[in-house]
Write a protein that holds these residues in place. Structure first.
Motif, mmCIF file in Angstrom:
data_model
loop_
_atom_site.group_PDB
_atom_site.id
_atom_site.type_symbol
_atom_site.label_atom_id
_atom_site.label_comp_id
_atom_site.label_asym_id
_atom_site.label_seq_id
_atom_site.Cartn_x
_atom_site.Cartn_y
_atom_site.Cartn_z
ATOM 1 N N TRP A 179 0.757 -0.744 -0.035
ATOM 2 C CA TRP A 179 0.317 -0.073 -0.117
ATOM 3 C C TRP A 179 0.900 1.100 -0.167
ATOM 4 N N LEU A 180 1.760 0.985 0.771
ATOM 5 C CA LEU A 180 2.624 2.302 0.893
ATOM 6 C C LEU A 180 3.087 3.119 -0.329
ATOM 7 N N GLN A 181 3.532 2.158 -1.476
ATOM 8 C CA GLN A 181 4.481 2.608 -2.224
ATOM 9 C C GLN A 181 3.542 2.160 -3.652
ATOM 10 N N TYR A 182 1.902 2.168 -3.204
ATOM 11 C CA TYR A 182 0.550 2.110 -4.657
ATOM 12 C C TYR A 182 0.830 3.720 -4.314
ATOM 13 N N ALA A 183 0.619 4.038 -2.556
ATOM 14 C CA ALA A 183 0.400 5.609 -2.431
ATOM 15 C C ALA A 183 1.125 5.922 -2.394
ATOM 16 N N TYR A 184 2.314 6.025 -2.172
ATOM 17 C CA TYR A 184 3.619 7.049 -3.015
ATOM 18 C C TYR A 184 3.326 7.238 -4.626
ATOM 19 N N ASP A 250 7.488 11.563 3.704
ATOM 20 C CA ASP A 250 7.500 9.936 4.854
ATOM 21 C C ASP A 250 7.284 8.865 4.008
ATOM 22 N N MET A 251 6.835 8.925 3.759
ATOM 23 C CA MET A 251 6.782 7.894 2.307
ATOM 24 C C MET A 251 8.298 7.648 1.881
ATOM 25 N N ALA A 252 8.880 8.846 1.235
ATOM 26 C CA ALA A 252 9.869 8.743 0.334
ATOM 27 C C ALA A 252 11.431 8.340 1.105
ATOM 28 N N GLU A 253 10.578 8.844 2.871
ATOM 29 C CA GLU A 253 12.106 7.932 3.691
ATOM 30 C C GLU A 253 11.983 6.760 3.813
ATOM 31 N N GLU A 254 10.392 6.268 4.402
ATOM 32 C CA GLU A 254 10.106 5.194 4.218
ATOM 33 C C GLU A 254 10.593 3.497 3.685
ATOM 34 N N LEU A 255 10.261 4.655 2.899
ATOM 35 C CA LEU A 255 10.394 3.570 0.981
ATOM 36 C C LEU A 255 12.116 3.464 0.650
ATOM 37 N N ASN A 257 14.039 6.393 -0.238
ATOM 38 C CA ASN A 257 14.317 7.883 -0.661
ATOM 39 C C ASN A 257 14.601 8.574 -0.132
ATOM 40 N N THR A 258 15.738 9.648 0.323
ATOM 41 C CA THR A 258 16.113 10.333 1.369
ATOM 42 C C THR A 258 16.142 11.618 0.019
ATOM 43 N N ASN A 259 16.758 11.177 -1.425
ATOM 44 C CA ASN A 259 16.814 12.858 -1.841
ATOM 45 C C ASN A 259 15.361 12.965 -2.458
ATOM 46 N N ASN A 260 14.628 13.501 -1.363
ATOM 47 C CA ASN A 260 12.912 13.509 -1.898
ATOM 48 C C ASN A 260 13.035 15.728 -1.491
ATOM 49 N N LYS A 261 11.940 16.666 -2.213
ATOM 50 C CA LYS A 261 11.310 17.780 -1.408
ATOM 51 C C LYS A 261 10.785 17.848 -0.908
ATOM 52 N N PHE A 262 10.147 16.823 -1.097
ATOM 53 C CA PHE A 262 8.726 17.236 -0.381
ATOM 54 C C PHE A 262 8.960 18.047 1.412
ATOM 55 N N ALA A 263 10.091 17.530 1.831
ATOM 56 C CA ALA A 263 10.231 18.105 3.526
ATOM 57 C C ALA A 263 10.100 19.299 3.603
ATOM 58 N N GLN A 264 11.293 19.859 2.417
ATOM 59 C CA GLN A 264 11.099 21.080 2.800
ATOM 60 C C GLN A 264 10.301 22.098 2.144
ATOM 61 N N LEU A 265 8.785 21.930 0.781
ATOM 62 C CA LEU A 265 8.017 22.316 0.433
ATOM 63 C C LEU A 265 6.972 22.210 1.702
ATOM 64 N N ALA A 266 6.620 21.408 2.695
ATOM 65 C CA ALA A 266 5.557 20.935 3.562
ATOM 66 C C ALA A 266 6.078 22.146 4.508
ATOM 67 N N ARG A 267 7.398 22.014 4.663
ATOM 68 C CA ARG A 267 8.488 23.198 5.697
ATOM 69 C C ARG A 267 7.850 24.692 4.902
ATOM 70 N N ASP A 268 7.887 25.181 4.073
ATOM 71 C CA ASP A 268 7.645 25.803 3.327
ATOM 72 C C ASP A 268 6.350 26.455 3.796
ATOM 73 N N LEU A 269 5.687 25.924 2.893
ATOM 74 C CA LEU A 269 3.992 25.698 3.334
ATOM 75 C C LEU A 269 3.819 25.730 4.395
ATOM 76 N N ASN A 270 4.188 25.786 5.604
ATOM 77 C CA ASN A 270 3.902 25.566 7.124
ATOM 78 C C ASN A 270 3.790 27.199 7.347
ATOM 79 N N ALA A 271 5.300 27.204 7.396
ATOM 80 C CA ALA A 271 5.729 28.954 7.346
ATOM 81 C C ALA A 271 4.968 29.997 6.783
#
Length: 695
Positions: A179-184, A250-255, A257-271
């Protein structure tokens, strides 16, 4: 950064009015809530002449007679395989039995919107029926992406990027790697389509309104067309997208894949949310930011979205979660979807769409913020509504059973009292048990992956004294999933502790803000067609207050520069939305016709000459015989500026106009380019570009 008089003053008017009462935990321990409308204990509800009670923890009884002349009662016997909750409070237990019966019976479950489904998954469905949650999420997917970009109202109404957060919640409960791979894969493919459409890089907020969140749609200004909605930044969409970006990281890290942009995008949007949508003085978020060229803040709060901001950690900075829960207006009957309301019919009522989910999320937020008083009142509101609607609205023996309230009540047991937080590798327990629910509480038959858990909760408070797994004391409140196979007994002893005084803002649930003015602009004068002499009116110029208006017809002051003007109405308590903004082009307005031989291309470029470099505004006039929307990415001198929405008109007999966007131009020659978005078919024919100089 979005700042204006509106953020400072408009919400001030609402907040100053509603901050009328702060409650303390001063009720007797055996009383969950008592107020001018009802008194609720663990065994009974008294509301006027109505008494609803339980004597056996499985049957809800009433002194109201039904169609057969007999006192009404509904029984919910414990079913095999269904989780049960037992305490020393019989009516609470009977309501819990009803809730688990509804929440685990697929014949009862129905979700009228994507937001209903996502809220249900967040609250309970992910652990009560994870396979159903997966199936329902898959139903939202077509050709590997989340559906929603094939509707007539896209991209103005769009919550495709809410899906990943719900999918991640299901994975946290199940640990299902397939399910994780499908969702990602679905989440990233959908994001690739949305990245160039939804995000407005100037302020880094997400545009548009949730496609089917009916309470939010009802709360928008009535004059809004699709292009106006697309220009709007709603708290709901921004909170849900921020959570989904974090989930995708978190999906990418769990799979691996540590080289993903989503964590920074999330921080930017939170801010960006906290920078632009938070009202520091009054401790709440704006429900939405709207307007064409200036930023106008809604005269109300979106309490579902605010609750999600607390639950998902977006409001954690500077004690915002605590402030938000304390200062947001609630009523004795519960938290409104929006406060103040637009109409009486929407606030708050269990059979109104999404109210049950809003109350459930608000209770979780109250527990997260550590506000026991707000939680206690929220529990009472939820249980009062359930008790009333399960007994009084009986027609020939069939109760009007509300799915949203049932799922929310299940969450009170698992997410609040047991305090379960599902992580990818186990469960963290952080119980929150109000003093009004004294005595041992038992959760039996709870299914988690391939384990069945019987949980005993002892004491009241929110500090764990000890936690036992099969009789052995644990060193922490986290139990790894690999230790939970088969049947287990978990005992959690909570320190009995009194809580400090905690504020709750209690208000009149019937307060509504005025209808926005309807204005006809006639050159140097204007007329208010829905003028009400009981209201005060004021002209707003570029987001700032200008002249008071004392009659239905008034003169427009001379304004030479490009400006956005509107009218606002107010009563003694709060403001309205503005009228539809009216644009004055000013002396530097320019109009560029697009040659017809270029208009049908995927990429349309226009040469523009301006006398001064700086910040300009542009809009696009167009024709569209389609009902479906179009959108074009706008660049200036090869630099991306934003997106214009060309909403479906369904006819070529009239032309439409897009939203206005900011654009940076150089002195003299510039090239403005309209580029077809990859995920949307060309529907519209651009006719011309309007260029306005802001001064």
């Amino acid at each position: 950064m979005i700042r204006s008089w509106w953020q400072i003053t408009l919400l001030c008017a609402v907040a100053t009015m509603v901050l009328t009462a702060c409650g303390d935990n001063d009720m007797p321990d055996n009383v969950i809530a008592t107020n001018e409308i009802f008194t609720l204990t663990g065994d009974s509800l008294v509301m006027g002449d109505t008494i609803i009670y339980s004597t056996d923890a499985l049957t809800i009884k009433s002194n109201i007679t039904g169609n057969d002349g007999q006192p009404m009662k509904i029984a919910f016997p414990t079913s095999a395989g269904v989780t049960s909750f037992k305490s020393q409070h019989k009516l609470v237990d009977a309501l819990s039995a009803m809730s688990w019966m509804i929440a685990t019976d697929r014949n009862h479950l129905n979700f009228n919107s994507s937001n209903d489904l996502y809220d249900a998954i967040e609250l309970a469905l992910a652990y009560t029926d994870p396979e159903l949650a997966k199936a329902l999420l898959k139903d939202k997917v077509a050709d590997g992406v989340v559906e929603g970009n094939d509707t007539p109202y896209y991209p103005a109404y769009n919550n495709r990027l809410s899906w990943p957060a719900a999918a991640w919640t299901v994975y946290q409960v199940t640990g299902d790697r397939q399910w994780l791979q499908y969702a990602y894969d679905v989440a990233t493919a959908t994001f690739e389509q949305e990245e160039d459409i939804a995000f407005y890089t100037r302020d880094w907020l997400v545009r548009g309104c949730s496609s089917d969140y009916t309470p939010l749609v009802d709360a928008l200004p009535t004059w809004m067309e699709s292009c106006d909605v697309f220009s709007t930044f709603t708290l709901s969409n921004n909170i849900e997208t921020a959570r989904s970006l974090k989930a995708m990281a978190d999906m990418a890290e769990e799979l691996g894949n540590t080289n993903n942009k989503f964590a920074q995008l999330a921080r930017d949007l939170n801010a960006a949310v906290n920078e632009n949508m938070w009202n520091e003085k009054h401790g709440q978020y704006s429900a939405l930011i709207y307007g064409q060229t200036c930023t106008l803040h809604a005269p109300c709060s979106d309490n579902r979205a605010q609750a999600l901001a607390v639950l998902w950690g977006i409001a954690d900075e500077d004690d915002r979660a605590q402030s938000l829960v304390e200062k947001t207006a609630v009523t004795h009957c519960g938290v409104n979807n929006f406060y103040p309301a637009r109409t009486h019919s929407t606030e708050p009522c269990l059979n109104e769409k999404s109210w049950g989910y809003t109350q459930g999320l608000w209770n979780l937020a109250s527990a997260h913020a550590g506000n026991d008083n707000a939680l206690r009142r929220g529990l009472a509101a939820l249980w009062r509504a359930q008790a009333v609607y399960s007994t009084l609205f009986v027609n020939e023996g069939t109760a009007n059973l509300d799915v949203s309230a049932a799922i929310s009540n299940v969450a009170m047991t698992i997410r609040v009292f047991a305090g379960m937080k599902f992580e990818t590798d186990g469960i963290e327990f952080s119980p929150v048990i109000p003093q009004c629910l004294a005595g041992d509480k038992h959760i039996n038959g709870f299914s988690y992956r391939d384990a069945t858990l019987d949980i005993t909760l002892q004491g009241c408070g929110h500090t764990i004294d000890r936690i036992m797994l099969d009789g052995k004391q644990l060193g922490s409140n986290f139990i790894p999933a690999d230790k939970l196979h088969g049947h287990h007994n978990i005992t959690i002893a909570v320190k009995d502790e009194s809580t400090t005084s905690q504020g709750v803002t209690i208000v009149n649930q019937r307060m509504m803000f005025p209808d926005e003015p309807v204005v006809v602009w006639n050159g140097d004068s204007a007329a208010i067609t829905n003028y009400d002499p009981q209201l005060a009116y004021r002209l707003i110029v570029n987001g700032n207050p200008s002249l008071d208006v004392a009659d239905s017809v008034f003169a427009i002051p001379e304004i030479d520069n490009f400006s956005e003007i509107a009218l606002i109405a107010s009563n003694r308590r709060c403001f309205s939305y503005t009228s539809r903004p009216f644009i004055l082009g000013g002396d530097l307005f320019q109009h560029y016709v697009i040659p017809r031989n270029l208009a049908q291309r995927d990429t349309v470029s226009v040469k523009v000459n301006v006398p001064h470099a700086g910040d300009y505004m542009i809009s696009v006039n167009y024709l569209s015989s389609s009902r479906y929307g179009d959108a074009r990415i706008v660049s200036a001198n090869t630099h991306r500026q934003g997106v214009v929405a060309l909403s479906g008109l369904g006819t070529d007999s009239i032309s439409g106009h897009s939203n206005l966007i900011h654009i940076d131009l150089l002195r003299n020659g510039n090239t403005i380019t309209l580029i077809k978005t990859p995920s949307i078919e060309r529907q519209a024919t651009p006719l011309s570009i309007n260029v306005f100089k802001r001064q």
